[in-house]
Design a protein around this motif. Structure first.
Motif, PDB file in Angstrom:
ATOM      1  N   VAL B 204      27.875  50.726  46.207  1.00  0.00           N
ATOM      2  CA  VAL B 204      28.931  51.289  47.055  1.00  0.00           C
ATOM      3  C   VAL B 204      28.396  52.576  47.669  1.00  0.00           C
ATOM      4  N   GLU B 205      28.407  52.614  48.961  1.00  0.00           N
ATOM      5  CA  GLU B 205      27.813  53.752  49.650  1.00  0.00           C
ATOM      6  C   GLU B 205      28.863  54.833  49.922  1.00  0.00           C
ATOM      7  N   GLY B 206      28.435  56.076  49.914  1.00  0.00           N
ATOM      8  CA  GLY B 206      29.308  57.176  50.312  1.00  0.00           C
ATOM      9  C   GLY B 206      30.223  57.692  49.225  1.00  0.00           C
ATOM     10  N   HIS B 207      29.913  57.382  47.996  1.00  0.00           N
ATOM     11  CA  HIS B 207      30.719  57.822  46.873  1.00  0.00           C
ATOM     12  C   HIS B 207      29.824  58.655  45.968  1.00  0.00           C
ATOM     13  N   GLY B 208      30.390  59.545  45.186  1.00  0.00           N
ATOM     14  CA  GLY B 208      29.575  60.353  44.282  1.00  0.00           C
ATOM     15  C   GLY B 208      28.948  59.491  43.198  1.00  0.00           C
ATOM     16  N   VAL B 209      27.784  59.946  42.741  1.00  0.00           N
ATOM     17  CA  VAL B 209      27.060  59.168  41.726  1.00  0.00           C
ATOM     18  C   VAL B 209      27.872  59.044  40.448  1.00  0.00           C
ATOM     19  N   LEU B 210      28.640  60.097  40.147  1.00  0.00           N
ATOM     20  CA  LEU B 210      29.371  60.102  38.877  1.00  0.00           C
ATOM     21  C   LEU B 210      30.489  59.072  38.865  1.00  0.00           C
ATOM     22  N   ASN B 211      30.803  58.489  40.037  1.00  0.00           N
ATOM     23  CA  ASN B 211      31.809  57.425  40.071  1.00  0.00           C
ATOM     24  C   ASN B 211      31.262  56.072  39.673  1.00  0.00           C
ATOM     25  N   SER B 212      29.956  56.000  39.499  1.00  0.00           N
ATOM     26  CA  SER B 212      29.351  54.728  39.087  1.00  0.00           C
ATOM     27  C   SER B 212      29.916  54.319  37.734  1.00  0.00           C
ATOM     28  N   ALA B 213      29.997  53.020  37.532  1.00  0.00           N
ATOM     29  CA  ALA B 213      30.594  52.562  36.290  1.00  0.00           C
ATOM     30  C   ALA B 213      30.072  51.186  35.919  1.00  0.00           C
ATOM     31  N   VAL B 214      30.316  50.804  34.675  1.00  0.00           N
ATOM     32  CA  VAL B 214      29.925  49.480  34.197  1.00  0.00           C
ATOM     33  C   VAL B 214      31.154  48.791  33.643  1.00  0.00           C
ATOM     34  N   PHE B 215      31.355  47.530  34.009  1.00  0.00           N
ATOM     35  CA  PHE B 215      32.487  46.761  33.499  1.00  0.00           C
ATOM     36  C   PHE B 215      31.988  45.476  32.867  1.00  0.00           C
ATOM     37  N   PRO B 216      32.581  45.077  31.771  1.00  0.00           N
ATOM     38  CA  PRO B 216      32.271  43.734  31.280  1.00  0.00           C
ATOM     39  C   PRO B 216      32.909  42.702  32.208  1.00  0.00           C
ATOM     40  N   GLY B 217      32.290  41.576  32.375  1.00  0.00           N
ATOM     41  CA  GLY B 217      32.835  40.564  33.266  1.00  0.00           C
ATOM     42  C   GLY B 217      32.246  40.674  34.648  1.00  0.00           C
ATOM     43  N   VAL B 218      32.873  39.967  35.589  1.00  0.00           N
ATOM     44  CA  VAL B 218      32.331  39.894  36.942  1.00  0.00           C
ATOM     45  C   VAL B 218      33.343  40.452  37.925  1.00  0.00           C
ATOM     46  N   LEU B 219      32.852  41.169  38.927  1.00  0.00           N
ATOM     47  CA  LEU B 219      33.717  41.644  39.997  1.00  0.00           C
ATOM     48  C   LEU B 219      33.375  40.885  41.274  1.00  0.00           C
ATOM     49  N   LEU B 220      34.382  40.264  41.860  1.00  0.00           N
ATOM     50  CA  LEU B 220      34.153  39.480  43.068  1.00  0.00           C
ATOM     51  C   LEU B 220      34.728  40.217  44.269  1.00  0.00           C
ATOM     52  N   ASP B 221      34.023  40.120  45.379  1.00  0.00           N
ATOM     53  CA  ASP B 221      34.503  40.737  46.613  1.00  0.00           C
ATOM     54  C   ASP B 221      35.783  40.059  47.080  1.00  0.00           C
ATOM     55  N   MET B 222      36.779  40.855  47.410  1.00  0.00           N
ATOM     56  CA  MET B 222      38.018  40.284  47.946  1.00  0.00           C
ATOM     57  C   MET B 222      38.279  40.920  49.301  1.00  0.00           C
ATOM     58  N   PRO B 223      37.816  40.330  50.377  1.00  0.00           N
ATOM     59  CA  PRO B 223      37.996  40.961  51.682  1.00  0.00           C
ATOM     60  C   PRO B 223      39.466  41.048  52.110  1.00  0.00           C
ATOM     61  N   ASP B 224      40.253  40.018  51.788  1.00  0.00           N
ATOM     62  CA  ASP B 224      41.665  40.053  52.202  1.00  0.00           C
ATOM     63  C   ASP B 224      42.554  40.189  50.978  1.00  0.00           C
ATOM     64  N   VAL B 225      42.699  41.432  50.572  1.00  0.00           N
ATOM     65  CA  VAL B 225      43.369  41.676  49.289  1.00  0.00           C
ATOM     66  C   VAL B 225      44.876  41.448  49.387  1.00  0.00           C
ATOM     67  N   PHE B 226      45.391  41.520  50.632  1.00  0.00           N
ATOM     68  CA  PHE B 226      46.852  41.418  50.758  1.00  0.00           C
ATOM     69  C   PHE B 226      47.365  40.040  50.328  1.00  0.00           C
ATOM     70  N   THR B 227      46.421  39.060  50.285  1.00  0.00           N
ATOM     71  CA  THR B 227      46.870  37.734  49.872  1.00  0.00           C
ATOM     72  C   THR B 227      47.153  37.671  48.376  1.00  0.00           C
ATOM     73  N   VAL B 228      46.644  38.660  47.676  1.00  0.00           N
ATOM     74  CA  VAL B 228      46.890  38.683  46.229  1.00  0.00           C
ATOM     75  C   VAL B 228      47.962  39.736  45.965  1.00  0.00           C
ATOM     76  N   ASP B 229      49.129  39.305  45.686  1.00  0.00           N
ATOM     77  CA  ASP B 229      50.163  40.322  45.450  1.00  0.00           C
ATOM     78  C   ASP B 229      50.911  40.083  44.152  1.00  0.00           C
ATOM     79  N   LYS B 230      50.663  38.938  43.560  1.00  0.00           N
ATOM     80  CA  LYS B 230      51.462  38.630  42.374  1.00  0.00           C
ATOM     81  C   LYS B 230      50.644  38.752  41.106  1.00  0.00           C
ATOM     82  N   LEU B 231      49.649  39.632  41.139  1.00  0.00           N
ATOM     83  CA  LEU B 231      48.778  39.746  39.979  1.00  0.00           C
ATOM     84  C   LEU B 231      49.542  40.152  38.732  1.00  0.00           C
ATOM     85  N   GLU B 232      50.534  41.006  38.939  1.00  0.00           N
ATOM     86  CA  GLU B 232      51.248  41.549  37.784  1.00  0.00           C
ATOM     87  C   GLU B 232      52.029  40.459  37.069  1.00  0.00           C
ATOM     88  N   ASN B 233      52.414  39.434  37.853  1.00  0.00           N
ATOM     89  CA  ASN B 233      53.240  38.404  37.238  1.00  0.00           C
ATOM     90  C   ASN B 233      52.465  37.434  36.373  1.00  0.00           C
TER      91      ASN B 233
END
Lengths: 658, 568
Positions: B204-233
């Motif tokens: 990710v460009e343009g962010h401070g280095v200290l914002n870097s992080a590690v997560f277990p699992g996989v992160l997938l690009d979601m270009p159109d996030v508005f289509t996902v709105d019912k995650l909480e349910n």
């Protein structure tokens, strides 16, 4: 009339000497590597004479002809290309000297140069005729008694005996070969590796040449080049490495037997082959090939998927869990394979598949509807292996009965870069060729073959025929596989034998002068080889020569017997052939330490290779001296082959193709 | 289409190492690489002649491919080093500098090529057996009980790449993340053959280095996030998912080479779409909550699936397929006409939307223990980010190498000086045996040893760039550097600690300048004091191979007697 270039003897000598000066840099124990770039810009290292000569991309037709002869020779024997040039240059210089001294005055010639050329040609022909007739006898009498015979049984027996000097003969032969090919620092390691490879691949009850030929034919499939590691990481691994990765997630199983099937074609049937037409109509839809009624295109693809499922059901019933395929399979195949918990390896090369079939004893499946148990191979394991940057498939085979002694194994060749691994691979290949020609069964048509080649030189010479494949040892009744200590021994001994022969010739009266001259000339020309081996200090050369003189004088014939008794009493059964060195310790104590050192680790060389080399050189010599004019013809570049026609003196034509 | 052109004869050079032009080029290359070495190394800007973008770097893996030379000699050395780097990811500059120094030293000593090669090979054998031996004084065992030594190792790799432009806390942060990510890829509970997982890196460009992080699992690009709105349910345990490896766009790829004639009135497209929707119906019926496709999904099908509350991710790409199958346990589906078997479905524990700068990503948590993790790397601009990404991959590789061989070498030049002192001492003691084994004279042998040791010391000295001087103590033979501008009466006061930080200066210590004569001595082993930990560690496996590669390459170069250049 095309431009004509007259070839004089001076030119020939100059050209060959120029080649010699290049080759000399990598000749002998003090020689080094030659670094060359390919036209792709890749840097390669080599000490192989054939490689160096081709890299030069020579223009002069004569030089090209010489290089061609060298290549023809070295593809057969795998060895001797540097010595070839050295001997050729030495012979030419001798002939030149002689021709200048006494131009043949019995005919009238237009100029001095033509007279010289004619004498030279005459001499070359005589040497060749002499060599074809008498060389084998001379070697049989003058060299063979000092060597030892390498028997294939040694090779076998050595596996059971354990001891330091068991496998010495073959290994020393290999060591001296690799010394001349890769340099001193790695030759021991590589020769040990080669030897191990060969013992693993030894077929029981078979001719040695068969298993050597097998390795030679399958070397591509049997080795894996890995760059980025030092050469000392090279090793043998059990089984076969298939140079492809799994196309599906690979099995997580522990080592246990798996069943595999080999497919040469597509698993998913192709609906339409090229040229076929599928018509989709609105009324009665029909398909031309199977005239089946179908509703839409979707049903066709559904049909292929169903048939695929049947194939997989069949495979599952046979217990197959690994599929090796020669082609790239469709996504549906991969997906169904994953669901059936099979793993697929795609795009396996033909060589590897045929080797796999030979080793596993299973036939490749051509029709995927007909998979029978005979198509299924049982493997001890099938797992991924990471070699360098690539992940490959590593398989090992169950021991079957006919392969009791053969332990399939493959070779991992490590080097610093691609250039090095390639160099090592070439050396391996040539080493096996060299061994093959050492053990070459002496054919019964040997003399006739050489006569035929002699004739063909005169009538329709093409260079292929000129290199004899089978040395005519048969009159002397010698077995194949003779070896002799390396480091000029062969040349010293033959030199001596030739001189002796010369003096005995001169006693009889028929071809007095020339017979003497010919064998003397050949004898002196041979000395170039040891002279160059000891080139870093001429003193060592003289010492070595003196040492051989003493040996030959002291024991003209029974020497080897004396030695063998003496030696075996010390070292037990092993016929260890480095006799001179050990013997001379008693007689020649003042010899230089380092000269001895060189002798002791210089290993062995094959007599039959040397003999073939000498004949090839002499044939090349006579054929280049037959050329007197080069015609430069102009051909438009688009014609398939440009030919440089060299017209020769007596109406015989030699052609060199590009 | 055969187009024959006349091949011109090759260009030949006899005895290339005596050629002044080639020597000059080798020297230039040595100086160039030397100036990049270590944490204070100078950066190099690489830009091409047609105005492409400028790369700022000091790593050998980026720098060496940029150096193109017509001189095959340079290319020979270059490819050797690059091959080493591609296998081990570390110690490329070390190998290059050592190799070039060895060539130079051998030339200066005036030894015959073959003698120099033999001596070098012999000394390399001494080095490797010492390094592999139990009583090696410059090797430390890595302790997997605490992450401290792993972090030190990671930090040494990261801090040796100054082109990342990291501050001290940033370096530490990235080192910790690298170790964390590495530990996540080691599966916890699998007896038998262990297969390591994978780190998916997202930059990710343009962010401070200290914002870097590690997560277990996989992160997938979601270009159109508005289509996902019912995650909480969504229920947060074991969501069913399906993974397609074939295209769902309605194309027919596996038909063959024949011709298809379509009569007017037949709507093939709609027939195929109907088939796709059939598939969609099954997916809905089987209560799938996430549908991922490697390739493209037909918009109508997408719409249909979304309409039924399914999250759709398309154009995943081949690289993420394997991590995703491992994470979810799904088997990729490529058959569109048969029903999807139940075991082909995979599971995801939880879905989250995470945003990093401009990127919005869907976070897939693994249902159980899984060795897949994602590393988000942030940096201020593209050049630094690229360098950082490369460095993190290298660090991961170096950490993985420790699993095979759980040791590390002392960094900061201490290994090199220590090794040089050891070799001097050892070969002096065994000079007679060596001479007879190598078949050379004693003088030749001594010259060769001197050249080899000087080359090793030259590598240690190359760490110094600010005009300071490099020193070595005469007890442990560690490397010390003395700043140029500090003038004190007693040298010990200004030195602090040695390069790797394990030896503190003490008044009764003696030092010598590197590349000066000193009486040979046996370097003393370090005191068994667990409280003092080295600050700088180098990868053992990588350095050992680098040493071998450097000596072998130098030997090859010294063995070259003739040069043939194909000019076609």
């Amino acid at each position: 009339m095309p431009p004509v270039e007259r070839l004089h003897l001076d030119h020939v000598v100059q050209t060959v000497c120029a080649l010699e000066s290049v080759v000399l840099r990598s000749f002998g124990p003090e020689g080094g590597q030659v670094l060359f770039t390919r036209d792709t810009g890749q840097a390669m290292l080599s000490r192989s004479g054939a490689r160096i000569l081709t890299a030069l991309r020579l223009e002069h037709p004569l030089a090209r002809m010489v290089v061609e002869c060298v290549l023809k020779h070295s593809t057969v024997t795998g060895d001797g290309s540097k010595t070839f040039i050295l001997l050729l240059a030495s012979l030419l210089r001798m002939i030149h000297k002689m021709a200048c001294k006494e131009p043949n005055v019995s005919h009238t010639y237009t100029s001095r140069q033509t007279a010289e050329a004619s004498t030279a040609r005459h001499l070359a022909d005589k040497i060749l005729a002499f060599a074809l007739e008498e060389l084998d006898d001379l070697i049989g009498m003058g060299v063979i008694p000092y060597g030892c015979c390498l028997s294939w049984e040694d090779f076998t027996a050595k596996k059971h005996l354990s001891g330091p000097s068991n496998n010495d003969c073959v290994q020393k032969l290999l060591t001296s070969f690799f010394h001349s090919r890769l340099g001193r620092s790695h030759c021991d390691f590589i020769s040990k590796l080669t030897y191990e490879l060969l013992t693993h691949w030894k077929f029981k009850r078979d001719q040695p040449s068969l298993s050597l030929e097998f390795v030679n034919d399958n070397l591509d499939a049997l080795h894996t080049p890995v760059s980025g590691f030092p050469i000392s990481c090279s090793r043998l691994i059990e089984g076969q490495v298939i140079h492809r990765d799994f196309a599906t997630p690979c099995p997580q199983t522990e080592q246990k037997a798996v069943k595999a099937a080999v497919f040469s074609g597509y698993l998913q049937p192709k609906l339409l082959n090229a040229g076929q037409v599928l018509q989709l109509g609105c009324g009665e839809q029909w398909m031309e090939e199977n005239s089946k009624n179908n509703r839409s295109i979707v049903q066709f693809s559904a049909w292929t998927e169903r048939s695929l499922k049947c194939v997989f059901a069949n495979l599952q019933s046979l217990g197959v869990s690994v599929i090796l395929s020669a082609v790239k399979q469709s996504a549906a195949v991969l997906s169904l394979a994953a669901q059936a918990e099979m793993c697929v390896v795609e795009c396996v090369s033909e060589d590897e598949l045929s080797l796999f079939a030979q080793l596993s004893g299973a036939k490749p499946v051509s029709d995927c509807w007909m998979v029978e148990p005979e198509h299924v191979a049982t493997l001890t394991f099938c797992r991924p292996i990471l070699l360098g940057a690539h992940r490959y498939v590593h398989v090992a085979f169950n021991d079957s009965e006919e392969r009791v002694t053969v332990k399939p194994c493959s070779l991992v060749i490590c080097g610093l870069g691609e250039g090095q691994t390639e160099q090592y691979t070439c050396a391996f290949r040539d080493a096996i060729r060299m061994l093959l020609s050492t053990w070459e069964p002496m054919g019964m048509t040997a003399t006739t073959a050489s006569k035929r080649t002699l004739q063909s030189t005169k009538s329709t010479s093409s260079h292929v025929d000129q290199i004899p494949n089978v040395p005519p040892f048969q009159q002397s009744g010698l077995q194949p596989g003779y070896v002799i200590p390396a480091g000029g021994t062969f040349e010293f001994l033959l030199h001596h034998a030739l001189l002796q022969n010369g003096t005995s010739c001169s006693a009889s009266d028929d071809i007095v002068t020339s017979g003497l001259a010919v064998s003397q000339l050949l004898a002196n020309a041979l000395l170039i080889v040891p002279r160059q081996i000891y080139s870093h200090s001429p003193r060592h050369f003289l010492q070595a020569q003196a040492r051989f003189q003493t040996i030959i004088q002291n024991h003209s014939h029974p020497f080897s017997l004396v030695y063998k008794q003496e030696h075996s009493s010390i070292f037990g059964e092993s016929a260890f052939p480095l006799e001179e060195d050990k013997l001379t310790k008693h007689r020649f104590t003042e010899a230089d330490v380092s000269a001895k050192l060189f002798m002791s680790d210089s290993g062995l060389e094959s007599v039959s290779c040397k003999y073939q080399l000498l004949l090839a050189v002499l044939q090349c010599l006579s054929s280049i001296l037959h050329v007197d004019t080069v015609l430069h013809t102009h051909t438009a570049l688009h014609t398939q082959s440009r030919r440089l026609a060299n017209t020769s003196w007596e109406g015989t034509d030699d052609e060199t193709e590009d | 289409m055969s187009r024959l052109s006349k091949k011109s004869p090759s260009l030949c050079t006899d005895l290339p190492l005596d050629n002044a032009d080639i020597c000059k080029k080798l020297d230039l290359l040595r100086q160039l690489l030397r100036s990049c070495f270590g944490p204070t190394g100078r950066l190099k800007q690489v830009h091409n002649n047609i105005g492409g973008h400028v790369v700022t770097t000091s790593t050998s893996s980026v720098l060496l491919p940029a150096i193109s030379s017509s001189q095959p000699f340079i290319n020979l050395i270059k490819t050797s080093i690059l091959n080493h780097v591609s296998r081990f990811s570390d110690c490329g500059l070390f190998a290059a500098i050592l190799c070039l120094s060895l060539i130079e030293q051998a030339k200066q000593s005036g030894l015959r090529g073959n003698v120099a090669i033999r001596v070098n090979k012999h000394l390399l054998g001494l080095c490797t057996s010492y390094l592999l031996g139990e009583d090696c004084g410059c090797k430390v065992k890595l302790d997997f009980c605490s992450s401290q030594s792993l972090i030190t190792l990671a930090r040494s790799v990261i801090s040796s790449k100054p082109a990342c432009v990291l501050t001290e806390p940033e370096t530490l942060h990235i080192s910790r993340l690298a170790v964390q990510a590495f530990l996540l890829t080691v599966p916890c509970s699998s007896p038998g053959i262990v297969s390591l997982g994978k780190i998916v890196t997202v930059s990710v460009e343009g962010h401070g280095v200290l914002n870097s992080a590690v997560f277990p699992g996989v992160l997938l690009d979601m270009p159109d996030v508005f289509t996902v709105d019912k995650l909480e349910n969504l229920p947060s345990d074991a969501l069913r998912m399906v993974l397609f490896s074939a295209s769902l766009a309605g194309d027919l790829s596996e038909l063959g080479d024949g011709i298809i004639e379509v009569h007017p009135g037949v709507d093939t497209d709609s027939q195929i779409l109907d088939q796709l929707l059939e598939l969609g119906k099954q997916v809905v019926k089987d209560e799938v909550k996430l549908c991922v496709c490697q390739k493209v999904i037909h918009p109508v099908l997408q719409q249909y699936l979304r309409g039924h509350g399914i999250i759709v991710v398309e154009r995943l790409g081949i690289t993420l397929m394997e991590p995703l199958t491992q994470l979810t346990g799904a088997q990729p589906v490529a058959t569109l006409h048969t029903t999807i078997p139940a075991k082909a479905y995979g599971r995801v524990r939880d879905l989250r939307i995470r945003t990093f700068g401009s990127k919005t990503m869907l976070h897939l948590h693994p249902p159980g223990d899984c060795a897949i993790c994602t590393m988000i790397l942030c940096h201020r601009n593209e050049t630094m980010l690229n360098e950082l990404k490369g460095v993190c991959q290298k660090t991961e590789h170096v950490l993985r190498l420790t699993l095979r061989e759980p040791s590390a070498l002392l960094g900061g030049g201490c290994t090199e000086t220590h090794l040089a002192a050891y070799i001097r001492h050892k070969s002096m003691n065994e000079i007679q045996e060596t001479v007879s084994a190598l078949g050379c004279s004693q003088t030749e042998c001594l010259l060769g040893v001197e050249g080899f040791c000087r080359s090793l010391e030259a590598v240690a000295a190359a760490l110094e760039h600010d005009g300071g001087s490099s020193l070595m103590d005469l007890t442990h033979a560690h490397h010390w550097s003395h700043p140029a501008d500090v003038l004190t009466e007693h040298m010990g006061d200004s030195l602090g600690s040695c390069g790797c930080g394990i030896v503190e200066s003490s008044p009764n210590q003696k030092w010598t300048y590197l590349n000066s004569k000193y009486p040979q001595f046996s370097p003393a082993p370090l005191s068994e004091d667990a409280s003092v930990q080295p600050h700088v560690l180098d990868s053992f496996t990588a350095k050992l191979n680098a040493l071998q590669v450097a000596v072998e390459t130098a030997n090859l170069a010294l063995d070259v007697r003739y040069l043939i250049q194909d000019v076609n």
